[in-house]
Write a protein that holds these residues in place. Sequence first.
Motif, mmCIF file in Angstrom:
data_model
loop_
_atom_site.group_PDB
_atom_site.id
_atom_site.type_symbol
_atom_site.label_atom_id
_atom_site.label_comp_id
_atom_site.label_asym_id
_atom_site.label_seq_id
_atom_site.Cartn_x
_atom_site.Cartn_y
_atom_site.Cartn_z
ATOM 1 N N SER A 138 0.832 -1.194 0.000
ATOM 2 C CA SER A 138 0.000 0.000 0.000
ATOM 3 C C SER A 138 0.878 1.260 0.000
ATOM 4 O O SER A 138 0.549 2.257 -0.638
ATOM 5 C CB SER A 138 -1.037 -0.042 1.120
ATOM 6 N N ALA A 139 2.036 1.185 0.673
ATOM 7 C CA ALA A 139 2.972 2.323 0.593
ATOM 8 C C ALA A 139 3.455 2.500 -0.841
ATOM 9 O O ALA A 139 3.576 3.621 -1.346
ATOM 10 C CB ALA A 139 4.162 2.093 1.523
ATOM 11 N N LEU A 140 3.707 1.379 -1.504
ATOM 12 C CA LEU A 140 4.167 1.446 -2.893
ATOM 13 C C LEU A 140 3.106 2.115 -3.773
ATOM 14 O O LEU A 140 3.424 2.998 -4.573
ATOM 15 C CB LEU A 140 4.472 0.033 -3.400
ATOM 16 N N GLU A 141 1.872 1.707 -3.621
ATOM 17 C CA GLU A 141 0.801 2.297 -4.429
ATOM 18 C C GLU A 141 0.721 3.801 -4.183
ATOM 19 O O GLU A 141 0.559 4.593 -5.107
ATOM 20 C CB GLU A 141 -0.541 1.625 -4.102
ATOM 21 N N GLU A 142 0.836 4.169 -2.894
ATOM 22 C CA GLU A 142 0.816 5.589 -2.523
ATOM 23 C C GLU A 142 1.943 6.336 -3.240
ATOM 24 O O GLU A 142 1.744 7.417 -3.796
ATOM 25 C CB GLU A 142 0.992 5.677 -1.002
ATOM 26 N N ILE A 143 3.125 5.748 -3.240
ATOM 27 C CA ILE A 143 4.286 6.423 -3.832
ATOM 28 C C ILE A 143 4.113 6.557 -5.351
ATOM 29 O O ILE A 143 4.461 7.582 -5.936
ATOM 30 C CB ILE A 143 5.593 5.678 -3.477
ATOM 31 N N ILE A 144 3.563 5.517 -5.983
ATOM 32 C CA ILE A 144 3.325 5.633 -7.435
ATOM 33 C C ILE A 144 2.336 6.777 -7.703
ATOM 34 O O ILE A 144 2.539 7.598 -8.598
ATOM 35 C CB ILE A 144 2.804 4.301 -8.032
ATOM 36 N N ALA A 145 1.292 6.852 -6.882
ATOM 37 C CA ALA A 145 0.315 7.935 -7.044
ATOM 38 C C ALA A 145 0.989 9.291 -6.824
ATOM 39 O O ALA A 145 0.750 10.252 -7.563
ATOM 40 C CB ALA A 145 -0.847 7.743 -6.073
ATOM 41 N N ASP A 146 1.862 9.373 -5.806
ATOM 42 C CA ASP A 146 2.581 10.627 -5.532
ATOM 43 C C ASP A 146 3.478 11.011 -6.707
ATOM 44 O O ASP A 146 3.549 12.178 -7.091
ATOM 45 C CB ASP A 146 3.438 10.478 -4.271
ATOM 46 N N ALA A 147 4.166 10.007 -7.246
ATOM 47 C CA ALA A 147 5.079 10.281 -8.358
ATOM 48 C C ALA A 147 4.288 10.764 -9.575
ATOM 49 O O ALA A 147 4.715 11.669 -10.291
ATOM 50 C CB ALA A 147 5.887 9.024 -8.701
ATOM 51 N N ALA A 148 3.129 10.153 -9.795
ATOM 52 C CA ALA A 148 2.284 10.570 -10.919
ATOM 53 C C ALA A 148 1.843 12.025 -10.712
ATOM 54 O O ALA A 148 1.858 12.835 -11.635
ATOM 55 C CB ALA A 148 1.077 9.645 -11.038
ATOM 56 N N ARG A 149 1.461 12.334 -9.476
ATOM 57 C CA ARG A 149 1.027 13.688 -9.163
ATOM 58 C C ARG A 149 2.184 14.670 -9.385
ATOM 59 O O ARG A 149 2.023 15.720 -9.999
ATOM 60 C CB ARG A 149 0.570 13.733 -7.694
#
Lengths: 689, 689
Positions: A174-185
């Motif tokens: 779930s941290a990984l998913e969060e980070i991918i979303a952050d990177a996309a943002r």
Amino acid sequence: MNGHLLSEPECYDLLNRYDIRVPDYCLSESVGEALSSAEKIGYPVVLKIVSPDISHKSDVGGVVTGISSPEELESEYESLLIRINKRIPDAEISGVLVSEHVEEGPEVIIGGKLDSVFGRVITFGTGGTLVELIKDISVRLLPVDRTGISEMIDKTKISAIIGGYRGGEEYDRSALEEIIADAARMFLENEDIISFDINPLILHSNGAVAVDARIIISDEKIPADTPASTPPLLSAPEKFTSPQSIAVIGASSSPGKLGYYLMHNLLPFSGDIYPVNPRGGSILGKEVFKNISDIPVIPDWAVIVVPAKSVPQVMRDAGEKGIKSAVIISAGFKEAGYEGAKLEEEVVSIAKEYGIRFAGPNCLGIMLPYEGINATFGQKMPKPGPVAFISQSGAIITAAADRGIVGNTGLSTVISVGNQADLNFSDYLGMLLKDCRTKAAVFYIEGLKPGREFTEMAGKHAKELPVIVLKAGKTEMAKKAAMSHTGSLAGSYEIYKEAFREAGIINAFSLSSAFSVAGLLASEGWPKGRRAVVVTSGGGFAVLSADFAGENGITLIPLPERMKEELDKFMPEGWSGQNPVDIIGDAGAERYARALDILIRYQDFWDIAFVAASPVTSIDPIKLAKEIVRFSKQTGKMVVGCMISGESMQPGISILNENHIPNFAELYDAFKAVGLALEAGEGAGIFDE
Amino acid sequence: MNGHLLSEPECYDLLNRYDIRVPDYCLSESVGEALSSAEKIGYPVVLKIVSPDISHKSDVGGVVTGISSPEELESEYESLLIRINKRIPDAEISGVLVSEHVEEGPEVIIGGKLDSVFGRVITFGTGGTLVELIKDISVRLLPVDRTGISEMIDKTKISAIIGGYRGGEEYDRSALEEIIADAARMFLENEDIISFDINPLILHSNGAVAVDARIIISDEKIPADTPASTPPLLSAPEKFTSPQSIAVIGASSSPGKLGYYLMHNLLPFSGDIYPVNPRGGSILGKEVFKNISDIPVIPDWAVIVVPAKSVPQVMRDAGEKGIKSAVIISAGFKEAGYEGAKLEEEVVSIAKEYGIRFAGPNCLGIMLPYEGINATFGQKMPKPGPVAFISQSGAIITAAADRGIVGNTGLSTVISVGNQADLNFSDYLGMLLKDCRTKAAVFYIEGLKPGREFTEMAGKHAKELPVIVLKAGKTEMAKKAAMSHTGSLAGSYEIYKEAFREAGIINAFSLSSAFSVAGLLASEGWPKGRRAVVVTSGGGFAVLSADFAGENGITLIPLPERMKEELDKFMPEGWSGQNPVDIIGDAGAERYARALDILIRYQDFWDIAFVAASPVTSIDPIKLAKEIVRFSKQTGKMVVGCMISGESMQPGISILNENHIPNFAELYDAFKAVGLALEAGEGAGIFDE
């Protein structure tokens, strides 16, 4: 596009701002500074060279890990600088980064790049120094939601490790998913970022740390993709695909000239034809007008075959006349170099001035078989039917019009797009979406620009109109992709593939595969799911079916027990009792019929039925075809005929054709076509109901 | 086959005997013993559980690495035993292995398994715990020489790392090759080994260490494969494929019976036909003999269609008569269960007694189109031609005989192999090798046993006779492979693929692909290399050619400068100057001819030429076809016609057919066929000259 690399501290700062954890670090310019930084951070530490000239630090020995004491730091600091100086003597050194030692864990990469066709995309996969060797990468167009991020992770092999492979440790997905979303943002909000990659991002059982990153910044800002939430159905004038009257400008009475072929091909058209040529006279029995202005009505179409340099004047005349649609066949524009490109711009601006929409220039023309219109210089007109063909190559149209490649499929609309100076793939797709006679559309595309308009429109309407694309020019792209680097690991063709997948566009691998899927979907519609049954009297076809199903993501369902019992009642002893249902070599149409009857009663269990037969003495092809027709009428499912023969079964195949049931002469092609449809169907959301 | 796992110390001993270095180790049964072992070996050490019940130690927490002191050893020893006891309470514990800590390095796997079709094979690839996830594995049949071992390494992704990836450390490849050779020797010399894997073998810059191994031993010894260095051309009687007289035992005058169809189908045969039926009379104008013994001559063939239970007596009668070849069409043998299998054994033993060789039972029969013999109950006879078709499915033969799938290719010999109780695939291949009219042979194979006889014979004669196999039943194999474990990572189908590759057998993916390659090679022979030129007037076909070439390992050569200059002389301005040579949409047969003339003069630069055209007005298909024929006659290279059309170009395509120049109606299929030939050609050694 030019760009420059952010330094490591700049990268770290940017990532920090987007809540992506990076190691504690300090930039130092001397060994003394490094020692006090290390004291603050706590041993063990990592040293990394910082230089605008070095983008892959590990590759040049610019990273030293596991430094556990001040003594070690001192000596490693010195040898690091010596090593770099030896390997890249001219590198400008900004300093040495002292950073926290990060606990081991699986290494992943998160990358982003600005694709010239589809805009911003994000990639995820196995990271580390071997990223290009392992090539375990998935890609998504931005923006992407959490479901998309999760699917993206699932597509990679490393997802198995993240989930705890073979009883191993589990990592913080779930941290990984969060980070991918952050990177996309981060990528979307910083419009000057051209590409980036965070590699490695090290995963832990609790959280993750971005140990290294490369971010390339442009001097200009490139607006983030703002996909229209409801792409409009771009439209040409109402009568663009149903003209009642056609002016042919450049019509000629000399066989061998394009203007002659056009007139010749248009003769069967029941509407009015107005040849225009300053010489006047008559062509093929039609009176010739010296000027467009002399035509007694306002024609719906102007088909233009005059030399390129005369096209601007012709367009002006057509505009003055009030003509709103044109097909510019003439070549000698953008494709011919700088002068041609200028001429093309001029034509576009005249068209805008007069509100003319046009196809071409530099194209074969348009065929509308239902209207009897062949406004091309090709020889043959295809028979009318449910499949549209929009092509960036005229030669392929001539082959298709001649029933090469398309096989038995009829065509509704055939457009050679030429240079797409005005009307483009998206416009044509918009027209087809309004045409109720078109049930599937094949596009031959060499380049698509802008890409999103087309794919988003196709995606929004995928359930109504299956779109099949043969994308040519992959190889060159592959080469280009190979020349670039990690951030662009997803070569352009991979991005096309992903854009097509998201839009439910069928990605054909050959022209005939494109038309066979189109024919299948035009008559059967999308399959409702992956569950299939095969009925055949050929043992070999049963075995091959199992292989081909497996290769194409088609699920051969286990036969329900009750269904098996019903089959037992009439099947020869010793039949396999399995799916593929091998009804044994001596079966005639009657045994097929009995088996199909059972399939009808159990139709809730399956979505697709393949009925395969070869010309054995026991089978009457006409009777069998009639049984297949009856079967098809009594199910709402996809029925695929595979009457496999060169000659003997033709009478049966004709019956299938008349009843709009697809037939394949090769089992492999049947399963491949269904497989392609299923693959795209997932993206089109056809299984969601 | 049953087998048991060797313990770790036993494995280490065996590896040691074959010069494969293993870590220093000592088996201990108490913590005290472990402590003194560690003292001897030197810290750090590794602890591993030893149990006959645990084959994957890491998965259950049975391995502890990096133990650096006696204190640590004591505590880890205890917790290791507790952990194992908790996870696998019933495991019998033989002790704990204390072993040397091995320096890090790339981890590879070397495996071996006894395949049921091809015998002993060896695998190599990326090792470690993720081996099944990464699936970076190559496989070779044993024995394998050093070149084979080296190629095997090259095929894997990890070879790049071994060679020093992106400036990284290089590892000891020659030690690795040595160890693979040693492991292969171990496998061949120890006939009780069923499977093994050494995983990981850790590579260092100097040498390599086998850290872990699993070896499974059988109670019986399985003789190592001793491939015949010159496989004999197994042969049936001289007249098996050219009978002058045929007895039909079970001939019938009732339409609907197999014995009737057979007589009907055999009527056009110009030799003598002797129907046999105890009822006597006449069938279709031929006198019927009540017994085989009544026939006035000794027929070359007995075709048998009596019920299964009568076949033994018929075979005895045929033997008494002196008949040496039979085709047993009757079903009801091994395929029907235990009783049938016993009957089949009886038939085999009678055949041996009398020296009869036979095809079948349970088959469709044999067709020899050149002899006018259709000894099957199929309806149609194919036209004679250069391709043989040997099939394990009768249904597929009926389709092929009817010109389904085979397209325009004629057939020389068509054999339905049935149960292969006597003559098998190898025998038939042997016959075809002696038949000068057969230029290529297609086999449809569901199961091959024994496999080596066939592949080695095909391999030895690959240059003379290209063999194309469509292997069915992959999916089930894939499933089986997935159920088994590491040693069998190479699923059975992968082993087939490798055996085919080594033998230069073309591995077709569909029936039509099989026949299109066969037709191509029958007329053109093997290509001499991968260098290709494409000539087309269709821009779209040029772009697609580049893609398809890339996808199929076909090299589009850069045009030599002088060649380009010669083309410049007549090509329209602005032509691409590249290969594919796009001679522009307005080209007629004349421009094709001029381009082909240049290709003739520069034929040393290329091996394969594709000439593609679609039905545009400027092309006269007959003229173009004649130019292609002339071109083909003036080069010794592979010429592939791609006249792409449904109707208009048929007159041209007919000319190509008459002149034995292959034509493809779909560009994709043309490149695919050439690609398949090239892939196999490498194994067949066709590029070695």
